[in-house]
Design a protein around this motif. Structure first.
Motif, PDB file in Angstrom:
ATOM      1  N   PRO A  71       4.018  10.460 -13.369  1.00  0.00           N
ATOM      2  CA  PRO A  71       2.885   9.896 -12.620  1.00  0.00           C
ATOM      3  C   PRO A  71       1.950  10.965 -12.064  1.00  0.00           C
ATOM      4  N   LEU A  72       2.506  12.110 -11.644  1.00  0.00           N
ATOM      5  CA  LEU A  72       1.650  13.189 -11.156  1.00  0.00           C
ATOM      6  C   LEU A  72       0.768  13.722 -12.279  1.00  0.00           C
ATOM      7  N   GLY A  73       1.311  13.797 -13.483  1.00  0.00           N
ATOM      8  CA  GLY A  73       0.508  14.212 -14.635  1.00  0.00           C
ATOM      9  C   GLY A  73      -0.636  13.245 -14.914  1.00  0.00           C
ATOM     10  N   VAL A  74      -0.401  11.948 -14.701  1.00  0.00           N
ATOM     11  CA  VAL A  74      -1.466  10.953 -14.874  1.00  0.00           C
ATOM     12  C   VAL A  74      -2.578  11.185 -13.856  1.00  0.00           C
ATOM     13  N   LEU A  75      -2.208  11.466 -12.603  1.00  0.00           N
ATOM     14  CA  LEU A  75      -3.220  11.748 -11.580  1.00  0.00           C
ATOM     15  C   LEU A  75      -4.036  12.982 -11.932  1.00  0.00           C
ATOM     16  N   VAL A  76      -3.376  14.008 -12.438  1.00  0.00           N
ATOM     17  CA  VAL A  76      -4.066  15.261 -12.755  1.00  0.00           C
ATOM     18  C   VAL A  76      -5.062  15.061 -13.894  1.00  0.00           C
ATOM     19  N   ILE A  77      -4.685  14.301 -14.910  1.00  0.00           N
ATOM     20  CA  ILE A  77      -5.602  14.103 -16.034  1.00  0.00           C
ATOM     21  C   ILE A  77      -6.790  13.247 -15.607  1.00  0.00           C
ATOM     22  N   ARG A  78      -6.608  12.355 -14.623  1.00  0.00           N
ATOM     23  CA  ARG A  78      -7.750  11.606 -14.096  1.00  0.00           C
ATOM     24  C   ARG A  78      -8.726  12.536 -13.381  1.00  0.00           C
ATOM     25  N   LEU A  79      -8.179  13.535 -12.697  1.00  0.00           N
ATOM     26  CA  LEU A  79      -9.042  14.519 -12.038  1.00  0.00           C
ATOM     27  C   LEU A  79      -9.820  15.339 -13.056  1.00  0.00           C
ATOM     28  N   SER A  80      -9.172  15.694 -14.158  1.00  0.00           N
ATOM     29  CA  SER A  80      -9.847  16.510 -15.177  1.00  0.00           C
ATOM     30  C   SER A  80     -10.994  15.756 -15.822  1.00  0.00           C
ATOM     31  N   ILE A  81     -10.853  14.447 -15.979  1.00  0.00           N
ATOM     32  CA  ILE A  81     -11.925  13.646 -16.585  1.00  0.00           C
ATOM     33  C   ILE A  81     -13.158  13.625 -15.694  1.00  0.00           C
ATOM     34  N   ARG A  82     -12.948  13.591 -14.379  1.00  0.00           N
ATOM     35  CA  ARG A  82     -14.063  13.499 -13.441  1.00  0.00           C
ATOM     36  C   ARG A  82     -14.620  14.862 -13.024  1.00  0.00           C
ATOM     37  N   PHE A 199      11.914   6.260  -2.422  1.00  0.00           N
ATOM     38  CA  PHE A 199      11.219   6.099  -3.699  1.00  0.00           C
ATOM     39  C   PHE A 199      10.036   5.153  -3.564  1.00  0.00           C
ATOM     40  N   THR A 200      10.184   4.094  -2.767  1.00  0.00           N
ATOM     41  CA  THR A 200       9.065   3.171  -2.557  1.00  0.00           C
ATOM     42  C   THR A 200       7.905   3.880  -1.865  1.00  0.00           C
ATOM     43  N   ALA A 201       8.214   4.738  -0.886  1.00  0.00           N
ATOM     44  CA  ALA A 201       7.159   5.507  -0.210  1.00  0.00           C
ATOM     45  C   ALA A 201       6.459   6.441  -1.188  1.00  0.00           C
ATOM     46  N   GLN A 202       7.218   7.061  -2.074  1.00  0.00           N
ATOM     47  CA  GLN A 202       6.619   7.965  -3.058  1.00  0.00           C
ATOM     48  C   GLN A 202       5.716   7.204  -4.030  1.00  0.00           C
ATOM     49  N   VAL A 203       6.189   6.077  -4.522  1.00  0.00           N
ATOM     50  CA  VAL A 203       5.389   5.272  -5.460  1.00  0.00           C
ATOM     51  C   VAL A 203       4.121   4.769  -4.781  1.00  0.00           C
ATOM     52  N   SER A 204       4.225   4.360  -3.531  1.00  0.00           N
ATOM     53  CA  SER A 204       3.049   3.879  -2.800  1.00  0.00           C
ATOM     54  C   SER A 204       2.020   4.990  -2.624  1.00  0.00           C
ATOM     55  N   LEU A 205       2.492   6.200  -2.338  1.00  0.00           N
ATOM     56  CA  LEU A 205       1.576   7.328  -2.190  1.00  0.00           C
ATOM     57  C   LEU A 205       0.869   7.643  -3.508  1.00  0.00           C
ATOM     58  N   ILE A 206       1.597   7.620  -4.604  1.00  0.00           N
ATOM     59  CA  ILE A 206       0.999   7.895  -5.909  1.00  0.00           C
ATOM     60  C   ILE A 206      -0.026   6.818  -6.265  1.00  0.00           C
ATOM     61  N   ALA A 207       0.309   5.563  -5.996  1.00  0.00           N
ATOM     62  CA  ALA A 207      -0.636   4.472  -6.280  1.00  0.00           C
ATOM     63  C   ALA A 207      -1.898   4.603  -5.434  1.00  0.00           C
ATOM     64  N   PHE A 208      -1.741   4.971  -4.159  1.00  0.00           N
ATOM     65  CA  PHE A 208      -2.908   5.155  -3.295  1.00  0.00           C
ATOM     66  C   PHE A 208      -3.795   6.286  -3.809  1.00  0.00           C
ATOM     67  N   LEU A 209      -3.192   7.412  -4.206  1.00  0.00           N
ATOM     68  CA  LEU A 209      -3.970   8.529  -4.721  1.00  0.00           C
ATOM     69  C   LEU A 209      -4.692   8.153  -6.013  1.00  0.00           C
ATOM     70  N   TYR A 210      -4.038   7.369  -6.856  1.00  0.00           N
ATOM     71  CA  TYR A 210      -4.673   6.933  -8.107  1.00  0.00           C
ATOM     72  C   TYR A 210      -5.909   6.092  -7.812  1.00  0.00           C
ATOM     73  N   LEU A 211      -5.795   5.135  -6.897  1.00  0.00           N
ATOM     74  CA  LEU A 211      -6.939   4.304  -6.537  1.00  0.00           C
ATOM     75  C   LEU A 211      -8.014   5.117  -5.826  1.00  0.00           C
ATOM     76  N   ILE A 213      -8.713   8.298  -6.300  1.00  0.00           N
ATOM     77  CA  ILE A 213      -9.431   9.077  -7.314  1.00  0.00           C
ATOM     78  C   ILE A 213     -10.411   8.192  -8.063  1.00  0.00           C
ATOM     79  N   GLU A 214      -9.995   6.953  -8.368  1.00  0.00           N
ATOM     80  CA  GLU A 214     -10.871   6.037  -9.093  1.00  0.00           C
ATOM     81  C   GLU A 214     -12.131   5.705  -8.295  1.00  0.00           C
ATOM     82  N   LYS A 215     -12.011   5.611  -6.965  1.00  0.00           N
ATOM     83  CA  LYS A 215     -13.124   5.194  -6.127  1.00  0.00           C
ATOM     84  C   LYS A 215     -13.838   6.361  -5.443  1.00  0.00           C
ATOM     85  N   TRP A 216     -13.380   7.587  -5.659  1.00  0.00           N
ATOM     86  CA  TRP A 216     -13.934   8.725  -4.927  1.00  0.00           C
ATOM     87  C   TRP A 216     -15.424   8.930  -5.230  1.00  0.00           C
ATOM     88  N   ASP A 217     -15.802   8.883  -6.514  1.00  0.00           N
ATOM     89  CA  ASP A 217     -17.209   9.070  -6.879  1.00  0.00           C
ATOM     90  C   ASP A 217     -18.090   7.984  -6.268  1.00  0.00           C
TER      91      ASP A 217
END
Length: 265
Positions: A71-82, A199-211, A213-217
């Motif tokens: 999941p961290l790799g998914v977040l990083v590649i989203r950053l590279s696209i933007r 694990f639930t706290a970790q997944v929630s943090l990753i989901a929040f960061l993903y959203l 990044i999507e809405k940052w611009d």
């Protein structure tokens, strides 16, 4: 009489020895049996402790791989696209590759440990999902190595399939970690609520960061107005503009009346 008593005593001694010898012979055997039983219990305890340790190591390997690095790799590649800076975008892409390779190595180590140590009859959801995931991550890795060049027609199709498979692997990996925590509880009867919360706290943090990044611009553009971008006036500005418009109409009307008056005069 005393003569007969002595003879009976002499005869009784061998008889008693004959009776006691089998009992004395049985005592070491019983001791060996008790010692062997105790040794077997110790071996069983050591074996159970080793299995519990292997289960914990297997869980940590897959948690680190499927639940964190991928999941961290998914977040990083989203950053590279933007990222508009080309150098930073390449750095993010390289970090994405490193994270996914590490995740693949850890997942493979966990799979090897499972094959060598556990009974894999694939009669439960955790083992079946794990097998599907292990095949899928290798397919994803090969797809990443064989990606078409940018600008070709196949690149768009490849990107869509790579994104779909990567998202599916991340989601299934998270689900399978939860099933693994349940299996660990069933196998060892240990409390696992702490692991579920972490694990639930970790997944929630990753989901929040993903959203995020999507809405940052979009959020960043809210404070910037360009010349071609319409703006929504505030109520105060709207009232002021209406007053200015009425003043302009009054001035225009007065100027017209003066012009007509001058014309007829």
């Amino acid at each position: 009489m005393q003569h007969y008593s002595k003879m009976l005593a002499i005869l009784a001694i061998p008889a008693c020895q004959a009776l006691l010898l089998p009992l004395a012979a049985d005592q070491p055997g019983e001791a060996n049996h008790i010692h062997g039983h105790k040794y077997a219990r110790q071996n069983l305890h050591k074996m159970n402790a080793k299995i519990n340790k292997d289960i914990a190591v297997h869980g940590l390997l897959l948690w680190s791989s499927m639940g964190f690095l991928m999941p961290l790799g998914v977040l990083v590649i989203r950053l590279s696209i933007r990222e508009e800076n080309r150098a930073r975008a390449k750095a993010f892409f390289l970090l994405h590759v490193i994270l996914q390779v590490l995740a693949l190595i850890l997942a493979t180590s966990g799979a090897i440990l499972s094959i060598k140590t556990f009974e894999n009859s694939f009669n439960n959801h955790h083992q079946r999902i794990g097998l599907i995931l292990y095949v899928a991550i290798w397919v994803q890795a090969l797809a990443g190595l064989l990606r078409p060049r940018r600008g070709t027609k196949r690149r768009s199709i490849w990107y869509f399939l790579h994104w779909v498979l990567g998202t599916a692997v991340s989601l299934l990996g998270i689900i399978n970690i939860y099933t693994g925590i349940i299996a660990f509880h069933d196998k060892t009867s240990r409390a696992t609520w702490v692991w579920n919360i972490l694990f639930t706290a970790q997944v929630s943090l990753i989901a929040f960061l993903y959203l995020f990044i999507e809405k940052w611009d979009y959020m960043r553009r809210q404070g910037v107005t360009s010349g071609n971008e319409p703006t929504t006036p505030s109520p105060d500005n709207l009232v002021s503009s209406q007053i200015e418009s009425r003043k302009d109409l009054v001035l225009v009307s007065c100027s017209k009346q003066n012009a007509l008056k001058n014309l007829f005069d």
